[in-house]
Write a protein that holds these residues in place. Structure first.
Motif, PDB file in Angstrom:
ATOM      1  N   SER A  54       0.785  -1.202  -0.131  1.00  0.00           N
ATOM      2  CA  SER A  54      -0.003   0.063  -0.037  1.00  0.00           C
ATOM      3  C   SER A  54       0.948   1.094   0.026  1.00  0.00           C
ATOM      4  N   ARG A  55       0.462   2.256  -0.468  1.00  0.00           N
ATOM      5  CA  ARG A  55       1.060   3.450  -0.505  1.00  0.00           C
ATOM      6  C   ARG A  55       0.858   4.312   0.617  1.00  0.00           C
ATOM      7  N   ARG A  56       0.081   3.674   1.565  1.00  0.00           N
ATOM      8  CA  ARG A  56      -0.311   4.587   2.706  1.00  0.00           C
ATOM      9  C   ARG A  56      -0.436   3.577   3.980  1.00  0.00           C
ATOM     10  N   ALA A  57       0.434   3.623   5.031  1.00  0.00           N
ATOM     11  CA  ALA A  57       0.393   2.901   6.126  1.00  0.00           C
ATOM     12  C   ALA A  57       0.289   4.202   7.204  1.00  0.00           C
ATOM     13  N   SER A  58      -0.573   4.490   7.926  1.00  0.00           N
ATOM     14  CA  SER A  58      -0.512   5.545   9.056  1.00  0.00           C
ATOM     15  C   SER A  58       0.408   5.226  10.079  1.00  0.00           C
ATOM     16  N   TYR A  59       0.643   3.944  10.170  1.00  0.00           N
ATOM     17  CA  TYR A  59       1.698   3.651  11.261  1.00  0.00           C
ATOM     18  C   TYR A  59       2.945   3.458  11.105  1.00  0.00           C
ATOM     19  N   ASP A  68       6.314  -0.042   6.720  1.00  0.00           N
ATOM     20  CA  ASP A  68       6.073  -1.406   7.154  1.00  0.00           C
ATOM     21  C   ASP A  68       6.724  -2.375   6.205  1.00  0.00           C
ATOM     22  N   GLN A  69       7.712  -3.063   7.004  1.00  0.00           N
ATOM     23  CA  GLN A  69       8.478  -3.851   5.804  1.00  0.00           C
ATOM     24  C   GLN A  69       8.764  -5.135   6.725  1.00  0.00           C
ATOM     25  N   ARG A  70       7.925  -6.107   6.235  1.00  0.00           N
ATOM     26  CA  ARG A  70       8.144  -7.496   6.883  1.00  0.00           C
ATOM     27  C   ARG A  70       8.129  -8.679   5.965  1.00  0.00           C
ATOM     28  N   ILE A  71       8.914  -9.666   6.329  1.00  0.00           N
ATOM     29  CA  ILE A  71       8.974 -10.865   5.360  1.00  0.00           C
ATOM     30  C   ILE A  71       8.563 -12.163   6.313  1.00  0.00           C
ATOM     31  N   GLU A  72       8.296 -13.115   5.658  1.00  0.00           N
ATOM     32  CA  GLU A  72       8.014 -14.370   6.395  1.00  0.00           C
ATOM     33  C   GLU A  72       7.955 -15.694   5.246  1.00  0.00           C
ATOM     34  N   VAL A  73       8.786 -16.524   5.633  1.00  0.00           N
ATOM     35  CA  VAL A  73       8.952 -17.650   4.792  1.00  0.00           C
ATOM     36  C   VAL A  73       8.488 -18.855   5.425  1.00  0.00           C
ATOM     37  N   LEU A  74       7.854 -19.859   4.966  1.00  0.00           N
ATOM     38  CA  LEU A  74       7.335 -20.870   5.308  1.00  0.00           C
ATOM     39  C   LEU A  74       8.015 -22.009   4.483  1.00  0.00           C
ATOM     40  N   GLY A  75       8.815 -23.297   5.337  1.00  0.00           N
ATOM     41  CA  GLY A  75       9.236 -24.284   4.683  1.00  0.00           C
ATOM     42  C   GLY A  75       8.645 -25.564   5.480  1.00  0.00           C
ATOM     43  N   ASP A  76       9.313 -26.637   4.976  1.00  0.00           N
ATOM     44  CA  ASP A  76       8.609 -27.816   5.469  1.00  0.00           C
ATOM     45  C   ASP A  76       8.991 -28.093   6.981  1.00  0.00           C
ATOM     46  N   LYS A  77       9.959 -27.490   7.505  1.00  0.00           N
ATOM     47  CA  LYS A  77      10.456 -27.735   8.777  1.00  0.00           C
ATOM     48  C   LYS A  77      10.098 -26.612   9.814  1.00  0.00           C
ATOM     49  N   GLY A  78       9.516 -25.563   9.271  1.00  0.00           N
ATOM     50  CA  GLY A  78       9.516 -24.175  10.165  1.00  0.00           C
ATOM     51  C   GLY A  78       9.102 -22.979   9.388  1.00  0.00           C
ATOM     52  N   ALA A  79       9.198 -22.117  10.045  1.00  0.00           N
ATOM     53  CA  ALA A  79       8.883 -20.866   9.243  1.00  0.00           C
ATOM     54  C   ALA A  79       9.870 -19.803   9.878  1.00  0.00           C
TER      55      ALA A  79
END
Lengths: 334, 334, 334, 334
Positions: B228-233, B236-247
């Motif tokens: 989004s071009r707007r986040a009032s807070y 916001d920069q997050r990443i998340e990766v799911l694998g077969d043994k965990g995240a």
């Protein structure tokens, strides 16, 4: 204006401060003094400065300020010499392990009118500064209770323990300073309990490794400090302040701001585990504050008096442990 | 060995890179080129380097490498000139907004054998690097799903939006690169949805401000990107990766690691809110990686090809929105 | 087997325990005793049980066990009566505010061989139980230091304060019990500091509102307890245990596990703010543990002795404040 | 007033609902119907109710409402029968796996004017309710984007997969309902990508195990849903909503709210790992809401229409995967 610096001592912390001076606008590193030629050469090359003896630096007209990073037992003498030489002085805590020696030294500084800053690096940690700024902005109202948790990953070498003045003068002293800073009022009484739990050899050397302290001010504000020389999970550095309108806290700093989720649960990386890594920004901010004070002709934010009073709290804690009673700071300061 | 640098462009990012070169062992800043005299002078003074024109730098035998921080529409030309001049080149993304122009430029680079690094700063963020390192170490097994949340605090000026190539080429492109990096496999199909939710004027300019994208690889791995071009807070920069043994996940970075507790609940400070503050360490690490590659005669970690492929994903996303269907990347790359 | 219960007292906590008995397999609520007719009626209707007087319950052959939820000053007498009547007894802490009265009462219990459980609800909180289970499983090795933070949202009515026995006997007593439980070793010395910071009227009533306590065992393990009668941010209940192999902690419980992010930062809801809401599960688990012990003919997990020893620590803390010194628990217990 | 209930089916979820009815004021459990005698007996004993056949319950004048917990393929028939019998009906989702069958069933319900609630338990989770309440209170302004992460610890038995209608109808359907609820506007188009990543056998059975979906409303609001049939770290259930004034999120629920800190970092316990444990409170709240609606003669909070529309989104997602394009919900609903 530009202040011209010499760094005395090119050990670990001397190198950190040399880099801080170099990278701060309004400051220039002119010389380093260091008996070990290789260490001196390394700093001189990295930061493009001269190598001079302490005597030469004392006599140098192109040096305005010194940063003392030599062994503790030389601090008081060097402060006196450079105060008399008319240089501004930054000295890593402590000024000395003896309260009377500190007092004598500060008298000399007072007479010469020299600018002296005694380094209490934690006051310059960005998170702790943010807590203090929020207190000063009235966010939690009147301060009532302070909780300081401070644990080292492991004990220093035995050899160091014998020279350190003991856990209260070497380790808790940082927390005494933090407590004074956060309480916003001088401490009146000290109660302390001390044990040897991590290594009996520490006890044989006459020191403790696990201590708790309660500080109380005249108006009844209280601080508790909990210390251990061992925390298997790393360098634990937390503060918490309760006021009548709320509470503020600063959490620990991890190696990275990531999380692993797996069969065994959710895991965040260990803490930054070494004081120089944990307090990298604090060391840089501390030197920047000194430079700013010198350039502005202002009083530095941490003084010789701060060094003296933190040491007095350490003495009071020792006496409290020895006599199993609350000790008034006035008993120590006389 | 020491590589001698010139920085082309002394704007915001040029200053950041000039400082990075100066403070990195094995690198020396020799010259800056910048049409605005005051800006050029400021960098030359701060980092003690020459001011030269781009032509002069091209002809300078005492310069081994250039860092291109000029406007986007000059990137491809400058890359070609300096590739032919035998200099190593670091260029901020994008090489160009046109896929065919990028391709032509990379052909020239290929012919000359020049070293080119296209900057994708986020790959050098310490937290994201820690996530990638944990993936590479097998911590979560085989990667299956990637989730990237990336929101700007606010939209750029309208004027910039018209020149930016649109949200997919300007903003999502970073996430496309992150997705490729984290998926560990090339993307085969792209599905995207785009809306105008924060400001109708953005729609009138032909762009979107709120997009979601699903990327799919040949083996079925998937990534989702939400922008989004707007986040009032904040940023916001997050990443998340799911694998077969965990995240694995990397959380946002706040202004300070503190907490206030009061009647209204528990509050942590806002996020670091500006990309240059949020990614300070990333920018420094990126330049250090380039310097290390040049000094070692090695291939830099992010290439022109990376720039090309991220741009191709942006083109595919645009086509997906226009045609309301999954678009194969092969349709774009031909 | 089914144990048949009577609940004595149908106030707030009596109602909670009546519901717990009703919903636990192996237990049946037969009667309630309560002087206020409406309150008695409400419980009798809700849980489908008789209303009987205490005398009738004492004489009832269809009642095996009683749960005492009457005012504190009746506890010791009722325990003695029902011990003599051969009933199993659950009594909310404290047995009495006077150490000698507690002792006399426990003597009677001992002579009769009655089963007595004194309720320390916090030991049955699921999070605190998880911490204790991890300690018992050896997760942190040998326990060294315990930190207990316990703050009430606000002070009780003045009227209650005058009857409560003071902050150490009324509030800290829970933390004394937690400390004993978590230290895994009896406390040998107590140091305490006490202030009036939240309301001078509390001082006029002869009590304190802000206290810190250090407990020390024979082997040198230590616990610190920090209490305040006011926390604007809610009912603050945290524990932390350091061992030689790691640390365990239990965090506060919020009204909901959600977060709001906005211009002012990131906010989580306030804490569960009332002890009966915060410890809902603990109260249920506590009664279930009593029922299980009675049904199995086993010793309940918290005893009259636990009540006595926690009270002795409170006495020692009071003496420490009065005499500004470390007090040995042996001085209190004689 | 008291509503008299029968529970149809005494399996896992039937037992949960029987307990919920029993413990809710204003409701009474009169009968259970269950072909397996032992299971029927267990419920009848535990909750002190009759065992009756479905035919008997249909004819019972002392039963006002039924809770249908029988196998999915009986739901639509039973709803019709009990609607015609004038009973209020609670039915676990789905009404049926066939959209036309659902429609026919809802037509019957409409004609009879019966009260029908189709259970979407997640809307009654306390944390998700807190998020929704904050949205409704205007905390984040206008909703723009919804992110739903929903991963099961492991896939159901193959046998179940073949009967489930596939991942979109069985698993994502909960998220479709959550998305509709949180978006506050009906979905217009659906884009979905689906893979088999955790177990090839699932693909052989004609299903997927890893899917991402983008939903778009007429005004451009968007939701993304990310699903996997496997998460080694447990039952992952998170929601996040972005509005023009802020964002709200609900985090996962762990086994306990504790932390271990050791050499390997900081660890929190795994997630509540089973849907009935994770959503214990949600199931109880759901039945309480049904009872409240019946007692008040009001429309229940989740309707047959909600069941129909969630199923239509599942159909649209399947079509999107099959045809690699955005599918309009109107194509499905006709």
């Amino acid at each position: 204006m530009t202040t011209r610096f010499a760094v005395l001592g090119a050990g670990r912390i001397g190198q950190v401060h040399a880099r801080a001076v170099t990278s701060t606008p309004g400051a220039r590193l002119v010389a380093v003094a260091e008996p070990h030629a290789a260490a001196a050469e390394a700093v001189a090359t990295a930061y493009n400065c001269d190598i001079r003896t302490i005597d030469e630096i004392e006599a140098s007209s192109d040096i305005d300020a010194v940063i003392i990073c030599t062994p503790t037992d030389t601090h008081a003498d060097l402060i006196e010499r450079f105060a008399r030489a008319g240089k501004a002085i930054f000295c890593e805590k402590p000024v000395d392990l003896s309260l009377s020696r500190v007092r004598a030294c500060l008298d000399v500084v007072g007479e010469t009118g020299a600018t002296l800053m005694v380094g209490f690096n934690r006051r310059f940690d960005p998170d702790f500064m943010a807590v203090k700024a929020a207190i000063d902005a009235g966010r939690i109202g009147k301060v009532e209770m302070v909780t300081i948790t401070s644990r080292d990953p492991g004990a220093p070498p035995y050899d160091y323990i014998t020279r350190s003045g003991g856990i209260f003068r070497d380790m808790t002293i940082h927390d005494f300073d933090m407590a004074r800073w956060l309480l916003g009022e001088e401490v009146e009484t000290v109660m302390a309990a001390a044990s040897v739990l991590t290594d009996p050899k520490i006890g044989e050397l006459g020191d403790y490794d696990s201590v708790n302290v309660i500080l109380r001010t005249a108006s009844g504000r209280q601080a508790i400090i909990t210390n251990s020389r061992r925390a298997s999970y790393g360098y634990d550095q937390r503060i918490e302040v309760l006021g009548d309108k709320g509470a503020l806290s600063a959490a620990n700093t991890h190696e990275a701001n990531i999380q692993f989720a797996g069969e065994g649960g959710f895991t965040q990386p260990p803490l930054l585990n070494f004081f120089m890594t944990r307090y990298t920004a604090a060391y840089a901010n501390e030197i920047a504050a000194f430079i700013a004070a010198v350039n502005a002709g202002a009083t530095p934010p941490t003084s010789g008096e701060d060094g003296l009073l933190a040491l007095a709290l350490a003495e009071a804690a020792l006496k409290s442990v020895a006599e199993d009673r609350a000790v008034r700071v006035a008993e120590i300061l006389g």
